[in-house]
Design a protein around this motif. Sequence first.
Motif, mmCIF file in Angstrom:
data_model
loop_
_atom_site.group_PDB
_atom_site.id
_atom_site.type_symbol
_atom_site.label_atom_id
_atom_site.label_comp_id
_atom_site.label_asym_id
_atom_site.label_seq_id
_atom_site.Cartn_x
_atom_site.Cartn_y
_atom_site.Cartn_z
ATOM 1 N N THR A 132 24.383 -1.824 -56.247
ATOM 2 C CA THR A 132 24.950 -2.951 -55.503
ATOM 3 C C THR A 132 24.096 -3.406 -54.327
ATOM 4 N N GLY A 133 23.011 -2.698 -54.051
ATOM 5 C CA GLY A 133 22.179 -3.059 -52.901
ATOM 6 C C GLY A 133 22.893 -2.880 -51.581
ATOM 7 N N ALA A 134 23.724 -1.850 -51.480
ATOM 8 C CA ALA A 134 24.502 -1.628 -50.263
ATOM 9 C C ALA A 134 23.610 -1.228 -49.094
ATOM 10 N N ASP A 135 23.927 -1.751 -47.929
ATOM 11 C CA ASP A 135 23.273 -1.347 -46.685
ATOM 12 C C ASP A 135 23.994 -0.111 -46.168
ATOM 13 N N CYS A 136 23.401 1.047 -46.396
ATOM 14 C CA CYS A 136 24.064 2.313 -46.066
ATOM 15 C C CYS A 136 23.767 2.809 -44.657
ATOM 16 N N GLU A 137 22.957 2.063 -43.908
ATOM 17 C CA GLU A 137 22.569 2.507 -42.568
ATOM 18 C C GLU A 137 23.557 2.000 -41.520
ATOM 19 N N LEU A 138 24.820 2.252 -41.744
ATOM 20 C CA LEU A 138 25.846 1.783 -40.820
ATOM 21 C C LEU A 138 26.264 2.906 -39.875
ATOM 22 N N ASP A 139 26.420 2.570 -38.603
ATOM 23 C CA ASP A 139 27.038 3.518 -37.688
ATOM 24 C C ASP A 139 28.545 3.285 -37.697
ATOM 25 N N ALA A 140 29.274 4.050 -36.894
ATOM 26 C CA ALA A 140 30.732 3.967 -36.906
ATOM 27 C C ALA A 140 31.216 2.574 -36.499
ATOM 28 N N ARG A 141 30.521 1.952 -35.555
ATOM 29 C CA ARG A 141 30.949 0.620 -35.101
ATOM 30 C C ARG A 141 30.792 -0.406 -36.220
ATOM 31 N N ALA A 142 29.683 -0.338 -36.944
ATOM 32 C CA ALA A 142 29.451 -1.278 -38.037
ATOM 33 C C ALA A 142 30.430 -1.041 -39.180
ATOM 34 N N ALA A 143 30.689 0.229 -39.488
ATOM 35 C CA ALA A 143 31.657 0.547 -40.542
ATOM 36 C C ALA A 143 33.047 0.063 -40.159
ATOM 37 N N ALA A 144 33.394 0.212 -38.882
ATOM 38 C CA ALA A 144 34.695 -0.271 -38.409
ATOM 39 C C ALA A 144 34.791 -1.783 -38.538
ATOM 40 N N ALA A 145 33.689 -2.475 -38.297
ATOM 41 C CA ALA A 145 33.687 -3.929 -38.462
ATOM 42 C C ALA A 145 33.941 -4.302 -39.921
ATOM 43 N N CYS A 146 33.325 -3.567 -40.838
ATOM 44 C CA CYS A 146 33.587 -3.796 -42.265
ATOM 45 C C CYS A 146 35.056 -3.564 -42.590
ATOM 46 N N ALA A 147 35.615 -2.518 -42.011
ATOM 47 C CA ALA A 147 37.026 -2.216 -42.253
ATOM 48 C C ALA A 147 37.917 -3.340 -41.737
ATOM 49 N N ARG A 148 37.570 -3.897 -40.587
ATOM 50 C CA ARG A 148 38.363 -5.004 -40.041
ATOM 51 C C ARG A 148 38.239 -6.258 -40.909
ATOM 52 N N ILE A 149 37.060 -6.477 -41.475
ATOM 53 C CA ILE A 149 36.910 -7.593 -42.412
ATOM 54 C C ILE A 149 37.904 -7.440 -43.559
ATOM 55 N N ALA A 150 37.953 -6.229 -44.116
ATOM 56 C CA ALA A 150 38.864 -5.974 -45.233
ATOM 57 C C ALA A 150 40.318 -6.084 -44.809
ATOM 58 N N ASP A 151 40.652 -5.471 -43.683
ATOM 59 C CA ASP A 151 42.038 -5.335 -43.249
ATOM 60 C C ASP A 151 42.599 -6.633 -42.671
ATOM 61 N N LYS A 152 41.806 -7.315 -41.853
ATOM 62 C CA LYS A 152 42.311 -8.465 -41.107
ATOM 63 C C LYS A 152 41.892 -9.807 -41.694
ATOM 64 N N LEU A 153 40.619 -9.936 -42.087
ATOM 65 C CA LEU A 153 40.156 -11.227 -42.589
ATOM 66 C C LEU A 153 40.499 -11.429 -44.064
ATOM 67 N N MET A 154 40.275 -10.376 -44.871
ATOM 68 C CA MET A 154 40.489 -10.502 -46.311
ATOM 69 C C MET A 154 41.851 -9.985 -46.770
ATOM 70 N N ARG A 155 42.530 -9.257 -45.885
ATOM 71 C CA ARG A 155 43.865 -8.713 -46.191
ATOM 72 C C ARG A 155 43.857 -7.856 -47.457
ATOM 73 N N LEU A 156 42.823 -7.050 -47.606
ATOM 74 C CA LEU A 156 42.747 -6.159 -48.759
ATOM 75 C C LEU A 156 43.670 -4.961 -48.530
ATOM 76 N N PRO A 157 44.309 -4.452 -49.572
ATOM 77 C CA PRO A 157 45.252 -3.349 -49.394
ATOM 78 C C PRO A 157 44.611 -1.975 -49.264
ATOM 79 N N ILE A 158 43.320 -1.857 -49.649
ATOM 80 C CA ILE A 158 42.634 -0.559 -49.613
ATOM 81 C C ILE A 158 41.261 -0.733 -48.967
ATOM 82 N N VAL A 159 40.917 0.159 -48.047
ATOM 83 C CA VAL A 159 39.550 0.313 -47.544
ATOM 84 C C VAL A 159 39.049 1.655 -48.057
ATOM 85 N N TYR A 160 37.943 1.640 -48.773
ATOM 86 C CA TYR A 160 37.433 2.850 -49.440
ATOM 87 C C TYR A 160 36.087 3.215 -48.817
ATOM 88 N N VAL A 161 36.049 4.309 -48.063
ATOM 89 C CA VAL A 161 34.795 4.817 -47.494
ATOM 90 C C VAL A 161 34.192 5.776 -48.504
#
Length: 232
Positions: A132-161
Motif C-alpha cells: 500500500t505504500g504506507a508511510d510507517c515513520e509516524l510518531d504518536a502525534r502523527a498517528a493520533a492525527a490519523c486516528a482523528r481523521i478516521a474518528d472525526k472527519l470520516m466517522r469510521l467505526p474502527i481504527v486499526y493500529v
Amino acid sequence: MNHLFQTWRHVFKLDPDRELSDEQLEAVCLSGSDAILVGGSSGVTYENTVDLMSRIRRYELPCAQEVSTLDSVVPGFDLYLIPMILNTNQAEWITGHHRSGLESYGEIIPWDMVATEGYIVLNPSSTVAKLTGADCELDARAAAACARIADKLMRLPIVYVEYSGTYGDLDLVREVRRVTEEATVFYGGGVRDYLTAKDAAKVADVVVVGNIVYDDLTAALETVQGVHEATS
C-alpha cells in the motif's frame, strides 16, 4: 450498521492461505476468543476463503471477513470489514479500490453487515506496508492525527493500529486510543503470549492475534486469558 465488533476484546485472525489442522482450528474456536477474523495480505482466494469459513462455521463464535480483494468475498460471514489505509498517499488504498467495487456491486451490498476500518500501518517490512505504500515513520502525534481523521472527519467505526508481525509502540497505541472518542480501536502485531496480549489489551479496545497461531498454538491460546484478565 452491525456493531458486533464493539463487544469484542480478543480476536484470532486466520489467513486462508495458511494451514491449520482440524484439531488446531478446534482449539482456536473453543479458546474463549470473542471472534474469528478471516483475511490476509496475499494469496487469499474465493476458494481458500470458502474452505476456511465452512470449517469455522462448525463452531458458534462470530466470524468476520476482512475484505482484501473483490474476487475473494464470500457470502455467509457475520460481518465484512473494509480496510482503508490512512497513512498512504496512494489513493487506490483509500477510496480507489472501494469505488471500483461499488461500481460493480453497490446495489447488492448488505450495508448492515459492513464496517470500515481506518488502518494505520506501522511496520515498513510488512507485506501490507509494501503493498500500500504506507508511510510507517509516524510518531504518536502523527498517528493520533490519523486516528482523528478516521474518528472525526470520516466517522469510521474502527481504527486499526497494525504493526503486522512486530510488537508495536504501546505508548503510540495508547495515544491513538486517547484521542479516539467514537471508533473502536483495534491493535494487531507481535502479540505472541499471555503477557504481550495483556499489555496490548490495556491500550486498545480489541487485540487481534494472528501469526503466533501458526508458530506456537499453545502460546496463542494463552493470549485469550491475557486479554480477558487485563479487562476483567
